[in-house]
Design a protein around this motif. Structure first.
Motif, PDB file in Angstrom:
ATOM      1  N   THR A  57       0.829  -1.196   0.000  1.00  0.00           N
ATOM      2  CA  THR A  57       0.000   0.000   0.000  1.00  0.00           C
ATOM      3  C   THR A  57       0.868   1.252   0.000  1.00  0.00           C
ATOM      4  O   THR A  57       0.580   2.218  -0.722  1.00  0.00           O
ATOM      5  N   GLU A  58       1.946   1.244   0.788  1.00  0.00           N
ATOM      6  CA  GLU A  58       2.857   2.383   0.811  1.00  0.00           C
ATOM      7  C   GLU A  58       3.487   2.610  -0.558  1.00  0.00           C
ATOM      8  O   GLU A  58       3.617   3.747  -1.008  1.00  0.00           O
ATOM      9  N   LEU A  59       3.881   1.533  -1.232  1.00  0.00           N
ATOM     10  CA  LEU A  59       4.473   1.658  -2.566  1.00  0.00           C
ATOM     11  C   LEU A  59       3.471   2.221  -3.565  1.00  0.00           C
ATOM     12  O   LEU A  59       3.809   3.073  -4.395  1.00  0.00           O
ATOM     13  N   ALA A  60       2.233   1.747  -3.498  1.00  0.00           N
ATOM     14  CA  ALA A  60       1.205   2.242  -4.407  1.00  0.00           C
ATOM     15  C   ALA A  60       0.923   3.715  -4.151  1.00  0.00           C
ATOM     16  O   ALA A  60       0.782   4.509  -5.096  1.00  0.00           O
ATOM     17  N   LEU A  61       0.847   4.104  -2.881  1.00  0.00           N
ATOM     18  CA  LEU A  61       0.607   5.506  -2.561  1.00  0.00           C
ATOM     19  C   LEU A  61       1.785   6.382  -2.986  1.00  0.00           C
ATOM     20  O   LEU A  61       1.590   7.514  -3.437  1.00  0.00           O
ATOM     21  N   ALA A  62       3.006   5.880  -2.866  1.00  0.00           N
ATOM     22  CA  ALA A  62       4.165   6.641  -3.318  1.00  0.00           C
ATOM     23  C   ALA A  62       4.118   6.854  -4.825  1.00  0.00           C
ATOM     24  O   ALA A  62       4.424   7.939  -5.323  1.00  0.00           O
ATOM     25  N   ALA A  63       3.728   5.811  -5.561  1.00  0.00           N
ATOM     26  CA  ALA A  63       3.610   5.943  -7.014  1.00  0.00           C
ATOM     27  C   ALA A  63       2.521   6.944  -7.386  1.00  0.00           C
ATOM     28  O   ALA A  63       2.700   7.764  -8.290  1.00  0.00           O
ATOM     29  N   LEU A  64       1.406   6.895  -6.693  1.00  0.00           N
ATOM     30  CA  LEU A  64       0.331   7.849  -6.965  1.00  0.00           C
ATOM     31  C   LEU A  64       0.753   9.270  -6.623  1.00  0.00           C
ATOM     32  O   LEU A  64       0.445  10.217  -7.347  1.00  0.00           O
ATOM     33  N   ARG A  65       1.475   9.416  -5.519  1.00  0.00           N
ATOM     34  CA  ARG A  65       1.933  10.741  -5.113  1.00  0.00           C
ATOM     35  C   ARG A  65       2.892  11.312  -6.155  1.00  0.00           C
ATOM     36  O   ARG A  65       2.806  12.471  -6.539  1.00  0.00           O
ATOM     37  N   GLU A  66       3.813  10.465  -6.640  1.00  0.00           N
ATOM     38  CA  GLU A  66       4.756  10.925  -7.662  1.00  0.00           C
ATOM     39  C   GLU A  66       4.038  11.277  -8.956  1.00  0.00           C
ATOM     40  O   GLU A  66       4.357  12.275  -9.601  1.00  0.00           O
ATOM     41  N   ALA A  67       3.057  10.468  -9.325  1.00  0.00           N
ATOM     42  CA  ALA A  67       2.308  10.749 -10.548  1.00  0.00           C
ATOM     43  C   ALA A  67       1.551  12.061 -10.426  1.00  0.00           C
ATOM     44  O   ALA A  67       1.413  12.802 -11.409  1.00  0.00           O
ATOM     45  N   ALA A  68       1.063  12.366  -9.247  1.00  0.00           N
ATOM     46  CA  ALA A  68       0.322  13.612  -9.051  1.00  0.00           C
ATOM     47  C   ALA A  68       1.248  14.822  -9.073  1.00  0.00           C
ATOM     48  O   ALA A  68       0.824  15.919  -9.448  1.00  0.00           O
ATOM     49  N   GLU A  69       2.511  14.638  -8.703  1.00  0.00           N
ATOM     50  CA  GLU A  69       3.445  15.763  -8.626  1.00  0.00           C
ATOM     51  C   GLU A  69       4.141  16.059  -9.945  1.00  0.00           C
ATOM     52  O   GLU A  69       4.735  17.118 -10.090  1.00  0.00           O
ATOM     53  N   THR A  70       4.094  15.155 -10.903  1.00  0.00           N
ATOM     54  CA  THR A  70       4.805  15.365 -12.169  1.00  0.00           C
ATOM     55  C   THR A  70       3.816  15.532 -13.309  1.00  0.00           C
ATOM     56  O   THR A  70       2.653  15.128 -13.230  1.00  0.00           O
ATOM     57  N   ASP A  71       4.327  16.128 -14.395  1.00  0.00           N
ATOM     58  CA  ASP A  71       3.518  16.260 -15.607  1.00  0.00           C
ATOM     59  C   ASP A  71       3.766  15.095 -16.558  1.00  0.00           C
ATOM     60  O   ASP A  71       3.062  14.924 -17.547  1.00  0.00           O
ATOM     61  N   ARG A  77       6.473   4.653 -18.290  1.00  0.00           N
ATOM     62  CA  ARG A  77       7.862   4.368 -17.955  1.00  0.00           C
ATOM     63  C   ARG A  77       8.151   2.888 -18.108  1.00  0.00           C
ATOM     64  O   ARG A  77       7.289   2.048 -17.887  1.00  0.00           O
ATOM     65  N   PRO A  78       9.387   2.560 -18.471  1.00  0.00           N
ATOM     66  CA  PRO A  78       9.736   1.135 -18.529  1.00  0.00           C
ATOM     67  C   PRO A  78       9.772   0.535 -17.137  1.00  0.00           C
ATOM     68  O   PRO A  78      10.101   1.203 -16.166  1.00  0.00           O
ATOM     69  N   VAL A  79       9.449  -0.728 -17.068  1.00  0.00           N
ATOM     70  CA  VAL A  79       9.395  -1.427 -15.777  1.00  0.00           C
ATOM     71  C   VAL A  79      10.728  -2.117 -15.571  1.00  0.00           C
ATOM     72  O   VAL A  79      11.276  -2.684 -16.523  1.00  0.00           O
ATOM     73  N   PRO A  80      11.346  -2.185 -14.453  1.00  0.00           N
ATOM     74  CA  PRO A  80      10.979  -1.563 -13.194  1.00  0.00           C
ATOM     75  C   PRO A  80      11.434  -0.107 -13.182  1.00  0.00           C
ATOM     76  O   PRO A  80      12.522   0.213 -13.623  1.00  0.00           O
ATOM     77  N   TRP A  81      10.608   0.735 -12.666  1.00  0.00           N
ATOM     78  CA  TRP A  81      10.945   2.165 -12.611  1.00  0.00           C
ATOM     79  C   TRP A  81      11.480   2.510 -11.244  1.00  0.00           C
ATOM     80  O   TRP A  81      11.193   1.862 -10.260  1.00  0.00           O
ATOM     81  N   ARG A  82      12.276   3.527 -11.223  1.00  0.00           N
ATOM     82  CA  ARG A  82      12.870   3.979  -9.966  1.00  0.00           C
ATOM     83  C   ARG A  82      12.504   5.433  -9.749  1.00  0.00           C
ATOM     84  O   ARG A  82      12.314   6.184 -10.682  1.00  0.00           O
ATOM     85  N   LYS A  83      12.500   5.785  -8.504  1.00  0.00           N
ATOM     86  CA  LYS A  83      12.176   7.171  -8.168  1.00  0.00           C
ATOM     87  C   LYS A  83      13.372   8.053  -8.380  1.00  0.00           C
ATOM     88  O   LYS A  83      14.461   7.774  -8.130  1.00  0.00           O
TER      89      LYS A  83
END
Length: 83
Positions: A57-71, A77-83
């Motif tokens: 859940t934390e990983l999913a929320l981090a991905a959603l948070r990053e998606a919301a902060e970027t254009d 992105r190619p898998v596996p993606w890194r922050k």
């Protein structure tokens, strides 16, 4: 006297749906308590599994948070993606 009889009938007919709703609510509430007790007793509710679910859940929320902060479209992105 006729008006009093009509009022009594109106109150009776008006209270029937309320009584039915209360009965159904009581039945559902009892089933919900039983369901919670059953879920607590399942072997899948181990601390290790719960910790793994929290991490996912934390990983999913981090991905959603990053998606919301970027254009950028992070879904492309190619898998596996890194922050």
């Amino acid at each position: 006297m006729e008006a009093a009889g009509r009022w009594a009938r109106a109150l009776l007919w008006g209270s029937l749906p309320v009584a039915l709703g209360l009965l159904l609510w009581g039945a559902v509430a009892a089933g919900e308590d039983r369901r919670r007790e059953t879920l607590k007793a399942l072997p899948e509710a181990s601390p290790e599994l719960l910790q793994q679910r929290r991490r996912l859940t934390e990983l999913a929320l981090a991905a959603l948070r990053e998606a919301a902060e970027t254009d950028e479209n992070v879904a492309r992105r190619p898998v596996p993606w890194r922050k």
